[in-house]
Design a protein around this motif. Structure first.
Motif, PDB file in Angstrom:
ATOM      1  N   VAL A   1       0.921  -0.861  -0.042  1.00  0.00           N
ATOM      2  CA  VAL A   1      -0.002  -0.423   0.041  1.00  0.00           C
ATOM      3  C   VAL A   1       1.362   1.298  -0.001  1.00  0.00           C
ATOM      4  O   VAL A   1       2.008   1.418  -0.144  1.00  0.00           O
ATOM      5  N   GLY A   2       0.185   2.224  -0.064  1.00  0.00           N
ATOM      6  CA  GLY A   2       0.989   4.008  -0.372  1.00  0.00           C
ATOM      7  C   GLY A   2       1.066   4.126   1.221  1.00  0.00           C
ATOM      8  O   GLY A   2       1.173   3.084   2.400  1.00  0.00           O
ATOM      9  N   GLN A   3       1.953   5.221   1.556  1.00  0.00           N
ATOM     10  CA  GLN A   3       3.029   5.288   2.766  1.00  0.00           C
ATOM     11  C   GLN A   3       1.791   6.091   3.250  1.00  0.00           C
ATOM     12  O   GLN A   3       1.248   6.717   3.166  1.00  0.00           O
ATOM     13  N   GLY A   4       1.971   6.235   4.062  1.00  0.00           N
ATOM     14  CA  GLY A   4       1.496   7.142   5.522  1.00  0.00           C
ATOM     15  C   GLY A   4       1.110   6.890   7.122  1.00  0.00           C
ATOM     16  O   GLY A   4       2.274   5.972   7.163  1.00  0.00           O
ATOM     17  N   ARG A   5       0.161   7.140   7.764  1.00  0.00           N
ATOM     18  CA  ARG A   5       0.626   7.066   9.310  1.00  0.00           C
ATOM     19  C   ARG A   5      -0.186   6.112   9.657  1.00  0.00           C
ATOM     20  O   ARG A   5      -1.080   6.233   8.975  1.00  0.00           O
TER      21      ARG A   5
END
Length: 96
Positions: free
Chosen positions: A8-12
């Motif tokens: 998945v994408g990067q995030g918190r």
């Protein structure tokens, strides 16, 4: 996880669940897009989380319910006509 590849994408990161045969994580990217992944049988799989708020979906936790995952969090909708503040409501999605 394979070097250089992300499910998945990067995030918190906002929530983690460890069960007998799986690990699941949920979070948000850019404060509006929900992201999640599950580790099963040594491989990461993206959870295709829907966007349920018109101005953002923020998964806050993930729990195991039987053989399925349930994702919980907050969804933010645009302000109603004549209102100044957006509406934030809880949500839960079962079945991952």
């Amino acid at each position: 996880m394979e070097r250089g590849r992300r499910p998945v994408g990067q995030g918190r990161l906002h929530g983690v669940n460890v069960a007998r045969d799986t690990v699941a994580v949920v979070g948000g990217e850019n404060g509006t897009r929900p992201i999640g992944a599950r580790l099963r049988y040594g491989r990461w799989q993206a959870l295709r989380l829907p966007e349920v708020g018109t101005q953002g979906t923020a998964p806050a936790g993930v729990v195991t319910t039987g053989r399925a995952l349930t994702i919980v969090g907050l969804a933010t909708n645009a302000p109603a006509a004549g209102e100044d503040d957006p509406e934030t409501l809880p949500f839960s999605i079962k079945g991952f």
